[in-house]
Design a protein around this motif. Structure first.
Motif, PDB file in Angstrom:
ATOM      1  N   GLY A 132       0.813  -1.204   0.000  1.00  0.00           N
ATOM      2  CA  GLY A 132       0.000   0.000   0.000  1.00  0.00           C
ATOM      3  C   GLY A 132       0.851   1.260   0.000  1.00  0.00           C
ATOM      4  N   VAL A 133       1.911   1.263   0.832  1.00  0.00           N
ATOM      5  CA  VAL A 133       2.793   2.425   0.894  1.00  0.00           C
ATOM      6  C   VAL A 133       3.489   2.607  -0.452  1.00  0.00           C
ATOM      7  N   LEU A 134       3.960   1.489  -1.029  1.00  0.00           N
ATOM      8  CA  LEU A 134       4.644   1.567  -2.319  1.00  0.00           C
ATOM      9  C   LEU A 134       3.698   2.053  -3.418  1.00  0.00           C
ATOM     10  N   MET A 135       2.388   1.663  -3.309  1.00  0.00           N
ATOM     11  CA  MET A 135       1.436   2.038  -4.351  1.00  0.00           C
ATOM     12  C   MET A 135       1.147   3.529  -4.353  1.00  0.00           C
ATOM     13  N   VAL A 169       3.167  -1.711 -11.907  1.00  0.00           N
ATOM     14  CA  VAL A 169       3.367  -3.127 -11.598  1.00  0.00           C
ATOM     15  C   VAL A 169       2.365  -3.596 -10.551  1.00  0.00           C
ATOM     16  N   PHE A 170       2.192  -2.812  -9.490  1.00  0.00           N
ATOM     17  CA  PHE A 170       1.274  -3.230  -8.429  1.00  0.00           C
ATOM     18  C   PHE A 170      -0.174  -3.187  -8.884  1.00  0.00           C
ATOM     19  N   ARG A 171      -0.485  -2.222  -9.749  1.00  0.00           N
ATOM     20  CA  ARG A 171      -1.828  -2.134 -10.313  1.00  0.00           C
ATOM     21  C   ARG A 171      -2.149  -3.426 -11.079  1.00  0.00           C
ATOM     22  N   LEU A 172      -1.178  -3.842 -11.907  1.00  0.00           N
ATOM     23  CA  LEU A 172      -1.351  -5.053 -12.708  1.00  0.00           C
ATOM     24  C   LEU A 172      -1.549  -6.273 -11.801  1.00  0.00           C
ATOM     25  N   TYR A 173      -0.716  -6.336 -10.766  1.00  0.00           N
ATOM     26  CA  TYR A 173      -0.806  -7.436  -9.783  1.00  0.00           C
ATOM     27  C   TYR A 173      -2.192  -7.461  -9.161  1.00  0.00           C
ATOM     28  N   LEU A 174      -2.652  -6.287  -8.707  1.00  0.00           N
ATOM     29  CA  LEU A 174      -3.960  -6.209  -8.050  1.00  0.00           C
ATOM     30  C   LEU A 174      -5.082  -6.643  -8.984  1.00  0.00           C
ATOM     31  N   GLU A 175      -5.063  -6.111 -10.215  1.00  0.00           N
ATOM     32  CA  GLU A 175      -6.140  -6.438 -11.150  1.00  0.00           C
ATOM     33  C   GLU A 175      -6.131  -7.921 -11.519  1.00  0.00           C
ATOM     34  N   THR A 176      -4.929  -8.483 -11.673  1.00  0.00           N
ATOM     35  CA  THR A 176      -4.834  -9.906 -12.005  1.00  0.00           C
ATOM     36  C   THR A 176      -5.446 -10.762 -10.908  1.00  0.00           C
ATOM     37  N   VAL A 177      -5.082 -10.454  -9.658  1.00  0.00           N
ATOM     38  CA  VAL A 177      -5.587 -11.245  -8.547  1.00  0.00           C
ATOM     39  C   VAL A 177      -7.086 -11.075  -8.410  1.00  0.00           C
ATOM     40  N   ARG A 178      -7.559  -9.837  -8.700  1.00  0.00           N
ATOM     41  CA  ARG A 178      -8.985  -9.566  -8.510  1.00  0.00           C
ATOM     42  C   ARG A 178      -9.849 -10.245  -9.556  1.00  0.00           C
ATOM     43  N   VAL A 190       0.384 -25.488   2.320  1.00  0.00           N
ATOM     44  CA  VAL A 190       1.319 -24.443   1.898  1.00  0.00           C
ATOM     45  C   VAL A 190       0.773 -23.716   0.674  1.00  0.00           C
ATOM     46  N   SER A 191       0.242 -24.476  -0.289  1.00  0.00           N
ATOM     47  CA  SER A 191      -0.341 -23.834  -1.477  1.00  0.00           C
ATOM     48  C   SER A 191      -1.459 -22.892  -1.077  1.00  0.00           C
ATOM     49  N   ALA A 192      -2.314 -23.363  -0.160  1.00  0.00           N
ATOM     50  CA  ALA A 192      -3.457 -22.551   0.242  1.00  0.00           C
ATOM     51  C   ALA A 192      -2.989 -21.259   0.897  1.00  0.00           C
ATOM     52  N   VAL A 193      -2.045 -21.374   1.835  1.00  0.00           N
ATOM     53  CA  VAL A 193      -1.551 -20.170   2.505  1.00  0.00           C
ATOM     54  C   VAL A 193      -0.923 -19.230   1.488  1.00  0.00           C
ATOM     55  N   PHE A 194      -0.179 -19.797   0.538  1.00  0.00           N
ATOM     56  CA  PHE A 194       0.458 -18.972  -0.482  1.00  0.00           C
ATOM     57  C   PHE A 194      -0.597 -18.212  -1.298  1.00  0.00           C
ATOM     58  N   VAL A 195      -1.596 -18.942  -1.776  1.00  0.00           N
ATOM     59  CA  VAL A 195      -2.613 -18.305  -2.627  1.00  0.00           C
ATOM     60  C   VAL A 195      -3.399 -17.250  -1.866  1.00  0.00           C
ATOM     61  N   PHE A 196      -3.822 -17.594  -0.651  1.00  0.00           N
ATOM     62  CA  PHE A 196      -4.652 -16.634   0.092  1.00  0.00           C
ATOM     63  C   PHE A 196      -3.842 -15.423   0.518  1.00  0.00           C
ATOM     64  N   THR A 197      -2.540 -15.611   0.750  1.00  0.00           N
ATOM     65  CA  THR A 197      -1.704 -14.461   1.072  1.00  0.00           C
ATOM     66  C   THR A 197      -1.501 -13.594  -0.163  1.00  0.00           C
ATOM     67  N   PHE A 198      -1.270 -14.250  -1.296  1.00  0.00           N
ATOM     68  CA  PHE A 198      -1.095 -13.553  -2.568  1.00  0.00           C
ATOM     69  C   PHE A 198      -2.313 -12.681  -2.854  1.00  0.00           C
ATOM     70  N   TRP A 199      -3.481 -13.250  -2.611  1.00  0.00           N
ATOM     71  CA  TRP A 199      -4.736 -12.539  -2.835  1.00  0.00           C
ATOM     72  C   TRP A 199      -4.949 -11.478  -1.752  1.00  0.00           C
TER      73      TRP A 199
END
Lengths: 223, 224
Positions: free
Chosen positions: B44-47, B57-66, B93-102
Motif C-alpha cells: 500500500g505504501v509503495l502504491m 506493476v502493483f496495479r497489474l498485480y492487483l487487477e490480475t488477482v482480482r 502451503v499452497s493454500a496459505v500462499f494463494v490466500f496471502t497472494f490474494w
C-alpha cells in the motif's frame, strides 16, 4: 505447451463457458430482483418483514457459497426438496447475490439526504413521485459501481459449481487434468476462458461508472 | 420421519472432529491474514509512491488477482506450479500462499485508499514543522491510516475465512470434508444425516463470521 491438444479442448471449454454464463446470469438476475425487494423492505422499514430480511442478509453474507450449495444440493433432498444441479446453482448464486445486492441498493437509498425528498414534497410531489423522480435515479446511479462489482464477484463465485456436478469451467479443467494429465494446457485455457468471461464485465463496469460520474450532480472529480 | 442427523453429531467424537475441521480452515485464514496485513502495508505504501513503474506493476498485480477466481489461483499453484517446477507443495502451503497472494493485494489496495484519504494538508503541516519524511509517516500518516484500516482489515478476515472453504477442492480435510466423511460412515444407520450435518456446518461458519463482521461494522461506525 502442446497447442494441438489445447485446440482439441476448445469446444469442451466453450460449452463449459456457456453453461457458466447461463447459470451465472440467471443467478445475477435473481440476485438483482431479490436485492431490490430486500432493499426496499429495509428502506421503507416494513415491520416484521424487515427483521426477516435482515436475518437473511446476515446469514448469507456470513457463509461461503460452497457451504450454501452443499446445503441446497445434498441436505434439502433429505427433507423432500429435490432440486436439479442447474436450479441449485441458480438459487444458490441468487440467494448469495441477493444479500450483497440488497446491501448495495440500501446504502444507495440511505445515502440520499432526506432534504431531497422533503424538497420534492414541498414542491407538491406525492411521496411516490418524489421516490420515483428524485430519490430512485440518484440512488441507482450511486449504487451502480457497487452493483457491477457484485456481478463480477458472483461470476467469480460460480467456480464452486463443479462441486454440485455442474460441468462448468472448473469441472472441465479438473476432469481433463484427471484424464489426460495435460496440466499446464488445461490451466492456461482455464485462465483464458475466465478472462473472456470476466474482463468485458469489468471494463463495462468502469465505462458505466465514468458515464454516471459525468452525469452526477456537482463535479466530484475536481474535489 | 427419520432422524435428521443431529444424533449422529453427538455420536463418538463426531462433533469434535467437525470442529477440528473448522479449525483447519480458520487456521489457514488466520496465517494468511497475518501475512497479508504485513505485506499489504508495504504494498500500500509503495502504491502511493512516486514511481509510475512501481505503481503500474502493483496495479497489474492487483487487477490480475482480482479478476481471477481464488479457486483458479489455487489450481494454478497446487497443480500448475508443481508440474512446471517439479517441486512438492503440500495443500496447506499452497493454500496459505494463494490466500496471502490474494489478501496482500486486497490489503494493499485498502492501505492505498486509506493513505490517500488522509488530507494532504496533514503531510504538508508535518513537513512545515520540520519533520523528516520518516517522521511524517511514523507519527502523522500511519496512525490515522491504521485507525481507518482496522475495520476494513477485520472484514478481510471474514472474507478470508469464507474463501478458505475452497481448500477442500485441493484435497484438504476441512469442515465440509469431515462432514462428508461422517455422513458416509453413518449412511446405513441414519441415511438422512446429510441434512443435520450440512446445516450444522452452515451455522458454524455463520457463528464464526457473523460476530467478526459485526465488530467490523461497529468499529467502522465508531471511528468514522
Amino acid at each position: 505447451m502442446d497447442w494441438g491438444v489445447m485446440l482439441s479442448y476448445l469446444p469442451l471449454y466453450r460449452d463449459a463457458l456457456l453453461l457458466t454464463l447461463r447459470i451465472g446470469w440467471q443467478g445475477v438476475a435473481l440476485a438483482l430482483a431479490l436485492g431490490v425487494v430486500c432493499a426496499l423492505t429495509l428502506h421503507l422499514r416494513l415491520p416484521v418483514l424487515r427483521q426477516i430480511v435482515t436475518a437473511y442478509i446476515e446469514l448469507f453474507r456470513n457463509t461461503p457459497l460452497l457451504v450454501q450449495l452443499f446445503f441446497l444440493y445434498f441436505a434439502l433432498p433429505k427433507v423432500g426438496v429435490r432440486l436439479s444441479p442447474d436450479a441449485c446453482g441458480t438459487l444458490g448464486l441468487g440467494l448469495l447475490g441477493g444479500a450483497y445486492m440488497a446491501e448495495t441498493f440500501r446504502s444507495g437509498l440511505d445515502n440520499i439526504p432526506t432534504i431531497q425528498s422533503e424538497s420534492a414534497q414541498s414542491l407538491g410531489m406525492t411521496r411516490l413521485q418524489a421516490f420515483r423522480y428524485v430519490i430512485l435515479p440518484q440512488a441507482v446511479s450511486s449504487s451502480v459501481p457497487g452493483l457491477v462489482a457484485n456481478v463480477v464477484f458472483l461470476l467469480k463465485e460460480t467456480s464452486v459449481f463443479s462441486t454440485i456436478s455442474l460441468m462448468d469451467l472448473m469441472f472441465t479443467a479438473k476432469d481433463l487434468i484427471g484424464m489426460y494429465a495435460k496440466t499446464l494446457e488445461c490451466l492456461t485455457l482455464l485462465v483464458v476462458f475466465y478472462l473472456i468471461m470476466l474482463l468485458p464485465v469489468s471494463f463495462l463496469g468502469s465505462a458505466i461508472e465514468r458515464r454516471l460520474r459525468y452525469a452526477e450532480f456537482g463535479d466530484r472529480r475536481t474535489v | 420421519m427419520q432422524s435428521l442427523g443431529i444424533d449422529v453429531l453427538f455420536k463418538g467424537r463426531n462433533l469434535l472432529r467437525l470442529l477440528g475441521g473448522l479449525w483447519v480452515a480458520v487456521r489457514i485464514s488466520l496465517i494468511s491474514v497475518a501475512l497479508s496485513i504485513v505485506l499489504g502495508l508495504l504494498i500500500g505504501v509503495l502504491m502511493t509512491g512516486k514511481s509510475p513503474v512501481l505503481r503500474g506493476v502493483f496495479r497489474l498485480y492487483l487487477e490480475t488477482v482480482r479478476i481471477l477466481p481464488q479457486m483458479v489461483l489455487l489450481f494454478i499453484v497446487y497443480f500448475g506450479t508443481t508440474r512446471l517446477f517439479g517441486w512438492n507443495l503440500s495443500a496447506e502451503v499452497s493454500a496459505v500462499f494463494v490466500f496471502t497472494f490474494w489478501g496482500a493485494a486486497e490489503m494493499g489496495d485498502l492501505v492505498r485508499g486509506a493513505i490517500l484519504s488522509i488530507p494532504s494538508i496533514q503531510r504538508e503541516s508535518a513537513q512545515a514543522l520540520g519533520m523528516t519524511p520518516r517522521q511524517v509517516y511514523g507519527y502523522v500518516i500511519l496512525p490515522q491510516t491504521v485507525r481507518r484500516l482496522i475495520p476494513l482489515s477485520i472484514n478481510l478476515i471474514t472474507r478470508m475465512i469464507k474463501t478458505t472453504s475452497l481448500v477442500m477442492m485441493i484435497g484438504m480435510v476441512e469442515v465440509l470434508k469431515v462432514a462428508q466423511q461422517i455422513i458416509e460412515a453413518n449412511r446405513r444407520t441414519s441415511p438422512n444425516a446429510a441434512f443435520g450435518l450440512f446445516a450444522v456446518v452452515f451455522l458454524l461458519y455463520f457463528a464464526i463470521c457473523w460476530p467478526i463482521s459485526r465488530l467490523a461494522g461497529y468499529l467502522e461506525k465508531r471511528w468514522a
